[in-house]
Scaffold this active site. Sequence first.
Site, mmCIF file in Angstrom:
data_model
loop_
_atom_site.group_PDB
_atom_site.id
_atom_site.type_symbol
_atom_site.label_atom_id
_atom_site.label_comp_id
_atom_site.label_asym_id
_atom_site.label_seq_id
_atom_site.Cartn_x
_atom_site.Cartn_y
_atom_site.Cartn_z
ATOM 1 N N HIS A 100 42.149 40.943 45.688
ATOM 2 C CA HIS A 100 42.746 41.763 44.649
ATOM 3 C C HIS A 100 43.416 42.951 45.329
ATOM 4 O O HIS A 100 42.856 43.537 46.242
ATOM 5 C CB HIS A 100 41.635 42.227 43.701
ATOM 6 C CG HIS A 100 42.092 42.963 42.497
ATOM 7 N ND1 HIS A 100 42.237 44.333 42.463
ATOM 8 C CD2 HIS A 100 42.410 42.524 41.257
ATOM 9 C CE1 HIS A 100 42.629 44.708 41.261
ATOM 10 N NE2 HIS A 100 42.742 43.632 40.502
ATOM 11 N N LYS A 118 47.401 38.548 31.596
ATOM 12 C CA LYS A 118 46.142 39.039 31.056
ATOM 13 C C LYS A 118 45.804 38.425 29.704
ATOM 14 O O LYS A 118 46.687 38.166 28.874
ATOM 15 C CB LYS A 118 46.201 40.559 30.907
ATOM 16 C CG LYS A 118 46.450 41.306 32.207
ATOM 17 C CD LYS A 118 45.257 41.208 33.139
ATOM 18 C CE LYS A 118 45.451 42.085 34.370
ATOM 19 N NZ LYS A 118 44.259 42.125 35.222
#
Length: 372
Positions: A290, A158
Amino acid sequence: MQIKKIETFPLLYKISQPYGDANGYKNYRTCYLIHIITDSGVDGWGECIDWLPALHLGFKERITPYLIGKSVYHRLQLVNTIKKWHQRAATAVSMALTEIAAKSANLSVCELWGGSYRNSVPVYASFQSYTDRKDWINHSLQYIEQTITQGFNKIKVKIGGRTLQEDESHIHSLQDMIEGKLPIIIDANQSYDLATARKWERHFSKWSNVLWFEEPLPLDNMAELKLLRTLLSVPIGAGENIKGAKQFVPFLCENALDIIQPDLMHANGIDDFRDTLQLARHFGTRVSPHAYDGALSRLYTIFSQSCLSPSSKMDETDIEPIEWDVMENAFSELINIHPSNGIVQIPSGIGIGVNINQELISRYLWDGSSYW
């Protein structure tokens, strides 16, 4: 065959140390399981993730009473009605009814759908990079290194939750640790404006191991997204929060993304989710679903990807990878399936081919008290 009984299991797990992404920290993980049982004894499991009090009340007061006595063979009609009340609950129902249909025909889910193209699907380890520790970068790197030793050969990390300089330091340290060889995905969770997102190109142009840049911009400005795509040397992926096949059409028509990333939890049931995957193929676009929340929804995502036509005419085994949550989450063990060398083997038994961990359900059954 009619629906006779529906059991519901709201589950809550409190994380020992909060972790998160650019959207904030997670202090707990939840899971809502449903178990539909027919009058002939055939059963199926479904799953959704949302605010437990609302889900529990919704099933008790509306969804369960509506479903009791209905024919399991009217799956599409039932799901279409429930999605108007609660879209994620409709997805859970679609999973359970799909498993019942497969069991009734003495088939696996993949066989029910016409058979799979492959017996395994690649996955990547998905990290939530941030903690409230001052040494969060070192902590992140240690956890990544530990996970790599477990056999993962692709990872996602991230950015967007710290200053650009901190995030650059994190990713540069990661690249040094893996010697720029392990394939990585960098996910900003729609945190940047165009000017900031394009600054990453000064790094991307030197790195050959970046699979894609995930959600660098908010998706409500397609013009900027298309412009950024022309400015970067790596693919752009997005779409985990896009709800259903219909909403992906503008992105595909405008060639705004290199890779679409639908999430089963945001689709209007498993059938709509599979339509989205096939829609990408019709447009010649790659699709890497996802699958962060939920072990059962991830399993159905794996089934769907295994039944998707190849991404390349030159290699019929070629298929894009699926997300695999490697963060602290007890519900990852609801199903006893684990990757090996970045690959997950497709269960071959009747229905979903695996059992739900009943002991884990008993241990983490939510008692209705506060999350904290």
